[in-house]
Design an enzyme around this catalytic site. Structure first.
Site, PDB file in Angstrom:
ATOM      1  N   GLN A   1       2.269  -6.057  -2.948  1.00  0.00           N
ATOM      2  CA  GLN A   1       2.580  -6.085  -1.518  1.00  0.00           C
ATOM      3  C   GLN A   1       3.909  -5.337  -1.277  1.00  0.00           C
ATOM      4  OE1 GLN A   1       1.709  -9.489  -2.903  1.00  0.00           O
ATOM      5  NE2 GLN A   1      -0.340  -8.667  -2.669  1.00  0.00           N
TER       6      GLN A   1
ATOM      7  N   GLY B 182      -0.211  13.747  -3.985  1.00  0.00           N
ATOM      8  CA  GLY B 182      -1.661  13.668  -4.145  1.00  0.00           C
ATOM      9  C   GLY B 182      -1.997  12.439  -4.960  1.00  0.00           C
TER      10      GLY B 182
ATOM     11  N   ASP C  42       0.811  -1.222   0.000  1.00  0.00           N
ATOM     12  CA  ASP C  42       0.000   0.000   0.000  1.00  0.00           C
ATOM     13  C   ASP C  42       0.843   1.270   0.000  1.00  0.00           C
ATOM     14  OD1 ASP C  42      -2.233  -1.705   0.236  1.00  0.00           O
ATOM     15  OD2 ASP C  42      -1.964  -1.768   2.410  1.00  0.00           O
TER      16      ASP C  42
ATOM     17  N   LYS D 131       2.114   2.086  -5.129  1.00  0.00           N
ATOM     18  CA  LYS D 131       2.821   1.578  -6.324  1.00  0.00           C
ATOM     19  C   LYS D 131       1.974   1.723  -7.583  1.00  0.00           C
ATOM     20  CE  LYS D 131       3.387  -2.473  -4.407  1.00  0.00           C
ATOM     21  NZ  LYS D 131       2.999  -2.206  -3.019  1.00  0.00           N
TER      22      LYS D 131
ATOM     23  N   GLY E 289      -4.149  -4.633  -4.405  1.00  0.00           N
ATOM     24  CA  GLY E 289      -5.154  -3.669  -4.850  1.00  0.00           C
ATOM     25  C   GLY E 289      -4.431  -2.402  -5.228  1.00  0.00           C
ATOM     26  N   HIS E 290      -4.228  -2.192  -6.506  1.00  0.00           N
ATOM     27  CA  HIS E 290      -3.503  -1.006  -6.960  1.00  0.00           C
ATOM     28  C   HIS E 290      -4.485   0.039  -7.460  1.00  0.00           C
ATOM     29  CE1 HIS E 290       0.348  -3.600  -7.531  1.00  0.00           C
ATOM     30  NE2 HIS E 290       0.139  -3.234  -6.295  1.00  0.00           N
ATOM     31  N   THR E 291      -4.491   1.178  -6.791  1.00  0.00           N
ATOM     32  CA  THR E 291      -5.466   2.220  -7.114  1.00  0.00           C
ATOM     33  C   THR E 291      -4.832   3.286  -8.004  1.00  0.00           C
ATOM     34  OG1 THR E 291      -6.386   1.858  -4.928  1.00  0.00           O
ATOM     35  CG2 THR E 291      -7.108   3.846  -6.066  1.00  0.00           C
TER      36      THR E 291
ATOM     37  N   ARG F 284       2.970 -29.608  -4.583  1.00  0.00           N
ATOM     38  CA  ARG F 284       2.818 -30.272  -5.891  1.00  0.00           C
ATOM     39  C   ARG F 284       1.384 -30.785  -6.082  1.00  0.00           C
ATOM     40  NH1 ARG F 284       8.284 -31.588  -4.889  1.00  0.00           N
ATOM     41  NH2 ARG F 284       7.482 -31.914  -2.801  1.00  0.00           N
TER      42      ARG F 284
ATOM     43  N   GLY G  33     -11.123  -3.250   2.037  1.00  0.00           N
ATOM     44  CA  GLY G  33     -11.764  -2.110   2.716  1.00  0.00           C
ATOM     45  C   GLY G  33     -11.394  -2.010   4.186  1.00  0.00           C
TER      46      GLY G  33
ATOM     47  N   LYS H 128       2.752  10.117  -0.748  1.00  0.00           N
ATOM     48  CA  LYS H 128       1.822  10.672   0.247  1.00  0.00           C
ATOM     49  C   LYS H 128       2.447  11.704   1.188  1.00  0.00           C
ATOM     50  CE  LYS H 128      -2.029   7.669   0.501  1.00  0.00           C
ATOM     51  NZ  LYS H 128      -2.884   6.779   1.247  1.00  0.00           N
TER      52      LYS H 128
HETATM   53  P1  IMP Z   1      -2.605 -12.825   2.015  1.00  0.00           P
HETATM   54  O1  IMP Z   1      -1.615 -12.257   1.052  1.00  0.00           O
HETATM   55  O2  IMP Z   1      -4.024 -12.565   1.636  1.00  0.00           O
HETATM   56  O3  IMP Z   1      -2.326 -14.245   2.353  1.00  0.00           O
HETATM   57  O4  IMP Z   1      -2.417 -12.021   3.406  1.00  0.00           O
HETATM   58  C1  IMP Z   1      -1.211 -12.094   4.172  1.00  0.00           C
HETATM   59  C2  IMP Z   1      -0.860 -10.733   4.758  1.00  0.00           C
HETATM   60  O5  IMP Z   1      -0.465  -9.853   3.709  1.00  0.00           O
HETATM   61  C3  IMP Z   1      -2.019 -10.037   5.479  1.00  0.00           C
HETATM   62  O6  IMP Z   1      -1.499  -9.271   6.544  1.00  0.00           O
HETATM   63  C4  IMP Z   1      -2.584  -9.106   4.419  1.00  0.00           C
HETATM   64  O7  IMP Z   1      -3.264  -8.004   4.974  1.00  0.00           O
HETATM   65  C5  IMP Z   1      -1.285  -8.672   3.742  1.00  0.00           C
HETATM   66  N1  IMP Z   1      -1.483  -8.255   2.360  1.00  0.00           N
HETATM   67  C6  IMP Z   1      -1.701  -9.037   1.277  1.00  0.00           C
HETATM   68  N2  IMP Z   1      -1.810  -8.301   0.164  1.00  0.00           N
HETATM   69  C7  IMP Z   1      -1.638  -7.022   0.540  1.00  0.00           C
HETATM   70  C8  IMP Z   1      -1.593  -5.781  -0.179  1.00  0.00           C
HETATM   71  O8  IMP Z   1      -1.731  -5.712  -1.403  1.00  0.00           O
HETATM   72  N3  IMP Z   1      -1.381  -4.676   0.582  1.00  0.00           N
HETATM   73  C9  IMP Z   1      -1.179  -4.714   1.920  1.00  0.00           C
HETATM   74  N4  IMP Z   1      -1.202  -5.851   2.632  1.00  0.00           N
HETATM   75  C10 IMP Z   1      -1.419  -6.987   1.947  1.00  0.00           C
END
Ligand code: IMP
Length: 418
Positions: A218, A409, A13, A16, A40-42, A138, A296, A325
């Site tokens: 991530q 921004g 977050d 990126k 989730g890339h906004t 596997r 969310g 930010k």
């Molecule tokens: P998973 O990737 O859904 O297995 O979650 C494992 C951990 O990674 C959790 O703490 C999620 O909140 C965090 N996580 C997974 N994807 C993201 C992301 O895109 N942004 C921030 N945290 C993430």
């Protein structure tokens, strides 16, 4: 430089999506190498918000081809939804989405198991860890296996039986999965037109000297090897995953950009030394609209942790930093940067020495003055207030990497080159 990679330096977050989108203009290929629909890339363009989960943000530029590499775990239902939503917004994806035949597939079973077991880590519930787990055991299926519908049906039946035999799910859960499986089979069939030998695509593009942008999802501190294990995602989210996840030589990357938020956030569980569980944390959360793009969920917020960020720079080999930010910090009269940890009367400056006992680390802060409102209106980094320049310079000094750009921004245009 032909091959540039963008990596998250914190717990994801970092912004990126927006930066990849900005860097994508002029790129021939934008590629993802790990993760899946947990990301989730906004990207906000002319007040329109696009949230991309599996497709690289480069898709918003019309001549860019997007590669979904074999290190990813692909959810067919979610990917088809994403493609439909792009089409609904007038974006032509014809010939521009190349899905690796060898990417592993997230099935409804993985999602169901994640929902049942993911609470301890606070996963996104998207079945990511379970799909990677099947890959390592596997037991997984890959995109190429979607071609033969009969075998795919057999696979699903056998995997469900194994899940019941091994107590991963109960028989009582099967009826609820039935509709999801139908939807999965339908979406899987629709994905066939996107399958490609992405290893050859990437290698040929590199050989031609094409402009390639690689997008991490991530962040480094969520990397399965380098992060705050077990509170991590299940893939190599740092630069270390690029070669394996795309099938290209490790030396291919010419320029490595680290994205860091000007403060810190984390979503899900796990240690977070600079977390602010008070009014200041709440202010950061509200000013920064820190709510997950995928789930969310509110993001936990805290001060910039230079110990962790320096580790991300050193382990990834980051050449330059985009600091995102910066505008969010204008609400604060004074700011803090964590420059070390205290533990058992000892000073710890190396994150790698602390990562397995991070919950016991007491942050040591340095205080810097804030800079007041107005940063988001700027168009030239030279006009940043002196206090903001001092804040950035201190980060550069602690991380020993230059901050080449700051983002002020949410709009595509709000990135200043220093
Ligand atoms: P998973 O990737 O859904 O297995 O979650 C494992 C951990 O990674 C959790 O703490 C999620 O909140 C965090 N996580 C997974 N994807 C993201 C992301 O895109 N942004 C921030 N945290 C993430």
């Amino acid at each position: 430089m032909p091959v540039t990679a963008v990596i998250g330096g914190q717990w994801g977050d970092e912004g990126k999506g927006k930066i990849v989108d900005a860097l994508s203009s002029g790129a021939d290929i934008v590629a993802r190498y790990q993760g899946g629909a947990n990301a989730g890339h906004t990207v906000i363009i002319n007040d329109k918000t696009f949230i991309l989960h599996q497709i690289p943000s480069g898709i918003l530029h019309e001549n860019v081809r997007c590669v979904l590499g074999h290190g990813m775990v692909i959810d067919p239902v979610s990917l088809i939804d994403e493609i439909d939503s792009l089409h609904g917004n007038g974006i032509d994806t014809t010939g521009r989405i190349l899905l690796s035949t060898h990417a592993h597939i997230v099935t409804p079973l993985h999602r169901a198991m994640d929902r049942a077991t993911g609470q301890v880590i606070g996963t996104t519930g998207r079945g990511i860890g379970l799909a990677y787990s099947d890959k390592a055991r596997r037991l997984g299926i890959r995109a190429v296996d979607l071609i033969d519908a009969g075998s795919l049906g057999d696979y699903i039946r056998k995997r469900l039986k194994l899940a019941i035999d091994q107590g991963e799910i109960t028989e009582a859960e099967l009826p609820a999965l039935k509709d999801d499986i139908e939807q999965f089979l339908h979406a899987s069939n629709k994905l066939l037109e996107y399958l490609a030998d992405t290893v050859s695509v990437m290698l040929e593009a590199i050989a031609r000297g094409d402009s390639i942008l690689i997008e991490g999802a991530q962040g480094t501190l969520l990397d399965v090897d380098l992060g705050t294990y077990p509170y991590v995602t299940s893939s190599s989210a740092s630069a270390s995953g690029i070669a394996a996840g795309l099938g290209i030589p490790a030396r291919s990357v010419d320029r490595l950009i680290g994205i860091f938020k000007a403060y810190a956030t984390r979503v899900g569980n796990g240690p977070f030394p600079t977390e602010l569980e008070d009014r200041t944390g709440e202010q950061l959360q509200n000013s920064g609209a820190e709510f997950g793009a995928t789930t969310g969920r509110p993001r936990r917020c805290g001060w910039f942790d230079a110990v962790a960020a320096r580790y991300a720079c050193r382990t990834n080999g980051i050449d330059e930093i985009y600091l995102s930010k910066l505008d969010v910090l204008e609400k604060f009269d004074s700011l803090k940067i964590c420059t070390g940890y205290r533990w058992n009367g000892e000073m710890i400056n190396d994150f790698s020495a602390a990562v397995h006992k991070l919950d016991k680390m007491e942050p040591i802060y340095e205080e810097l003055p804030g800079w007041g409102a107005g940063v988001s209106q700027l168009t030239d980094a030279n006009d940043l207030p002196d206090q903001a320049k001092t804040y950035i310079a201190r980060i550069e000094e602690l991380l020993e990497v230059p901050v080449s750009h700051v983002s002020i921004g949410a709009e595509r245009s709000q990135i200043l080159k220093r």
